[in-house]
Motif scaffolding. Sequence first.
Motif, mmCIF file in Angstrom:
data_model
loop_
_atom_site.group_PDB
_atom_site.id
_atom_site.type_symbol
_atom_site.label_atom_id
_atom_site.label_comp_id
_atom_site.label_asym_id
_atom_site.label_seq_id
_atom_site.Cartn_x
_atom_site.Cartn_y
_atom_site.Cartn_z
ATOM 1 N N THR A 1 37.507 47.384 26.754
ATOM 2 C CA THR A 1 36.217 47.973 26.365
ATOM 3 C C THR A 1 36.389 49.174 25.426
ATOM 4 O OG1 THR A 1 35.370 47.260 28.492
ATOM 5 C CG2 THR A 1 34.005 48.807 27.276
ATOM 6 N N TYR B 1 33.161 54.904 33.021
ATOM 7 C CA TYR B 1 32.103 54.894 31.997
ATOM 8 C C TYR B 1 30.771 54.236 32.375
ATOM 9 C CZ TYR B 1 34.857 50.603 30.735
ATOM 10 O OH TYR B 1 35.569 49.445 30.754
ATOM 11 N N TYR B 2 30.630 53.740 33.590
ATOM 12 C CA TYR B 2 29.423 52.958 33.906
ATOM 13 C C TYR B 2 28.198 53.795 34.286
ATOM 14 C CZ TYR B 2 32.628 49.006 34.053
ATOM 15 O OH TYR B 2 33.554 48.061 33.728
ATOM 16 N N TYR C 1 48.967 41.717 38.326
ATOM 17 C CA TYR C 1 50.196 41.758 37.538
ATOM 18 C C TYR C 1 50.186 42.975 36.637
ATOM 19 C CZ TYR C 1 49.559 37.093 39.292
ATOM 20 O OH TYR C 1 49.311 36.055 40.131
ATOM 21 N N GLU D 1 50.716 48.629 37.908
ATOM 22 C CA GLU D 1 50.188 48.583 39.283
ATOM 23 C C GLU D 1 51.240 47.961 40.189
ATOM 24 O OE1 GLU D 1 45.865 47.739 39.830
ATOM 25 O OE2 GLU D 1 46.173 46.437 38.117
ATOM 26 N N ARG E 1 32.738 51.027 40.601
ATOM 27 C CA ARG E 1 33.822 50.503 39.789
ATOM 28 C C ARG E 1 34.937 51.540 39.616
ATOM 29 N NH1 ARG E 1 35.077 46.914 38.629
ATOM 30 N NH2 ARG E 1 35.197 46.735 36.407
ATOM 31 N N ALA F 1 38.473 39.928 42.917
ATOM 32 C CA ALA F 1 37.514 39.991 41.796
ATOM 33 C C ALA F 1 37.987 39.131 40.624
ATOM 34 C CB ALA F 1 37.338 41.433 41.347
ATOM 35 N N ILE F 2 37.144 38.177 40.257
ATOM 36 C CA ILE F 2 37.481 37.314 39.123
ATOM 37 C C ILE F 2 37.012 37.996 37.847
ATOM 38 C CG2 ILE F 2 37.258 34.967 38.185
ATOM 39 C CD1 ILE F 2 35.679 34.262 40.746
ATOM 40 N N GLN G 1 42.847 39.227 29.784
ATOM 41 C CA GLN G 1 41.401 39.286 30.057
ATOM 42 C C GLN G 1 40.636 38.549 28.982
ATOM 43 O OE1 GLN G 1 40.141 43.378 30.180
ATOM 44 N NE2 GLN G 1 40.329 43.512 32.404
ATOM 45 N N GLU H 1 31.331 42.193 25.192
ATOM 46 C CA GLU H 1 30.638 43.470 25.066
ATOM 47 C C GLU H 1 29.398 43.266 24.195
ATOM 48 O OE1 GLU H 1 32.063 45.557 26.994
ATOM 49 O OE2 GLU H 1 34.200 45.099 26.944
ATOM 50 N N GLU I 1 42.844 47.929 29.173
ATOM 51 C CA GLU I 1 41.574 47.192 29.229
ATOM 52 C C GLU I 1 41.017 47.074 27.809
ATOM 53 O OE1 GLU I 1 37.887 48.980 29.742
ATOM 54 O OE2 GLU I 1 38.771 50.004 28.031
ATOM 55 N N ARG J 1 48.903 47.206 32.954
ATOM 56 C CA ARG J 1 48.659 48.279 33.932
ATOM 57 C C ARG J 1 49.863 48.351 34.861
ATOM 58 N NH1 ARG J 1 42.293 47.184 35.723
ATOM 59 N NH2 ARG J 1 41.532 46.954 33.579
HETATM 60 P P1 HAM Z 1 38.303 45.732 35.535
HETATM 61 O O1 HAM Z 1 37.516 45.564 36.771
HETATM 62 O O2 HAM Z 1 39.351 46.790 35.539
HETATM 63 O O3 HAM Z 1 37.257 45.979 34.367
HETATM 64 O O4 HAM Z 1 38.988 44.356 35.156
HETATM 65 C C1 HAM Z 1 38.237 43.184 34.984
HETATM 66 C C2 HAM Z 1 38.961 41.983 35.575
HETATM 67 O O5 HAM Z 1 40.310 41.904 35.066
HETATM 68 C C3 HAM Z 1 39.167 42.045 37.092
HETATM 69 O O6 HAM Z 1 37.998 41.603 37.765
HETATM 70 C C4 HAM Z 1 40.329 41.089 37.281
HETATM 71 O O7 HAM Z 1 39.871 39.735 37.268
HETATM 72 C C5 HAM Z 1 41.162 41.329 36.055
HETATM 73 N N1 HAM Z 1 42.278 42.261 36.349
HETATM 74 C C6 HAM Z 1 42.233 43.615 36.397
HETATM 75 N N2 HAM Z 1 43.445 44.112 36.684
HETATM 76 C C7 HAM Z 1 44.278 43.067 36.838
HETATM 77 C C8 HAM Z 1 45.676 42.929 37.141
HETATM 78 N N3 HAM Z 1 46.467 43.977 37.325
HETATM 79 N N4 HAM Z 1 46.192 41.665 37.219
HETATM 80 C C9 HAM Z 1 45.408 40.586 37.008
HETATM 81 N N5 HAM Z 1 44.096 40.652 36.708
HETATM 82 C C10 HAM Z 1 43.543 41.876 36.623
HETATM 83 C C11 HAM Z 1 37.589 46.203 33.059
HETATM 84 O O8 HAM Z 1 38.695 46.059 32.595
HETATM 85 C C12 HAM Z 1 36.401 46.565 32.194
HETATM 86 N N6 HAM Z 1 36.874 46.803 30.829
HETATM 87 C C13 HAM Z 1 35.368 45.439 32.245
HETATM 88 C C14 HAM Z 1 34.184 45.710 31.354
HETATM 89 C C15 HAM Z 1 33.957 45.181 30.131
HETATM 90 N N7 HAM Z 1 33.189 46.524 31.631
HETATM 91 C C16 HAM Z 1 32.340 46.521 30.621
HETATM 92 N N8 HAM Z 1 32.810 45.726 29.692
#
Ligand code: HAM
Length: 431
Positions: free
Chosen positions: A95, A271-272, A133, A126, A267, A289-290, A138, A142, A93, A124
Amino acid sequence: MRAIKGFRDILPYGSSGSDTSYYWNSILDNLRQTMSIYNFSEIVTPVMEYDSTFKTGIGSDSDVSKEMYEFVLKKDLSGVKNQIDDSYCLRPEGTAPTVRSFIENSLYKTKKINKLFYLGPMFRYERSQKGRYRMFHQIGIELLGSKELYHEVEILHLAKTLLDRIGVKDYVFQINSIGDSESLKKISSAVLSYAEKHINSIGKDDLEILNKSPLRFLDKAIHKYKFDNVPRTIDFIGVEPLERFEKLKKILNDLEFNYVVNNQLVRGIDYYNDLVFEVTSKDLGTQNAILAGGRYDSLVHKLGGPKTDCIGFAAGIERIALLLDQQQFNDNQADTVDFYIAYQDSQFKDYSFKIADKLRNNNFKVEIEYEAKSFTKQMKTANKMSSKKVVIIGEDEFSKSLVRIKDMSSGEEKIVNFPTELEKFLEDIAS
Ligand code: HAM
């Protein structure tokens, strides 16, 4: 040969379900425009980091850090064994790396409030499925250095502007508050005592999650186990965070911002605090989740920086592209051109090429083909591409330095001389 499972190609054009660069470019163009109007600046961090950045930053027990691609570098170039520090990972990610860079480069000394955005691949490990994926991309935002409620409103607005400009339809903003650290403790013990009743139906791995991070179990209780009467975070948060959340809702209502309150929204990253939110679409299936994010006021300090209040979110580009594809975003546009050049005899090729060059120099999108194709076939291709105009070069045009331009929607034809009148004609249609 094939791509690694969960890693995908972005194709120039493709069938339904594949990622096409057409959607990507449109998403990224809109992102840059939106960032510019909200005055956010781009930060680019490496795809690889020390894994301690994430283990400390997002919680070593969180789902995301368990899914990291980790590498241990056994030797450095001189052959000497490295210290424990040298365990790297592909970032899951954006952040934690942004915060790491913010501290390392003392960005807080340059500006009181730093408004940053990034885009790039995340990794990731997953279980891959539609919309999920192992390598995905992303766009993230921030805002570091503010506890101001209006900044929360601005971030939500920015997310909405971004989705609207990209052309995403039928999405829902879900918001919740998980309160401050005191509230989080209360919610955790409420979840633990609630889970007691169901303890026999909870799997071994989830019991571990429940004990290490009860808040994250809340999500499983609702979505995986479908338990009834799962605790609502709002019932356990302190007076101050509750007031804060009420004020935020009031501002959003006054601004006629559409949202729903989901008091069970939590979430998957640790960290939130206070505001958490997600934008979902029913058109996406299980991975709905978009975009997701929230406030994180302790991360900068945890990673070694000064106490800094922050808010942010990230959106998955693949998920947005999937939605645009499903919501029938004009699929043919990738192939559309402004001009198709059709010539009646191959001896007019040089002259036709010069005209194509002139049009391109004036920033028009032009297609011309060079293999021997009959004039009728060339016109058929122009139609198939939905070319807006066709330049027709026959004997007359060639010998008298003329250009015949046919407008494909009205059928109207215009003849101009080359180059002077053509130049004027191009200026007129561009204005
Ligand atoms: P997250 O919810 O883990 O948050 O990911 C944010 C978005 O990334 C998800 O809503 C989704 O659209 C996309 N996403 C996550 N995992 C996958 C995956 N395996 N394949 C495709 N799309 C994916 C974060 O990453 C935090 N860093 C968000 C944040 C920024 N919070 C504060 N600042």
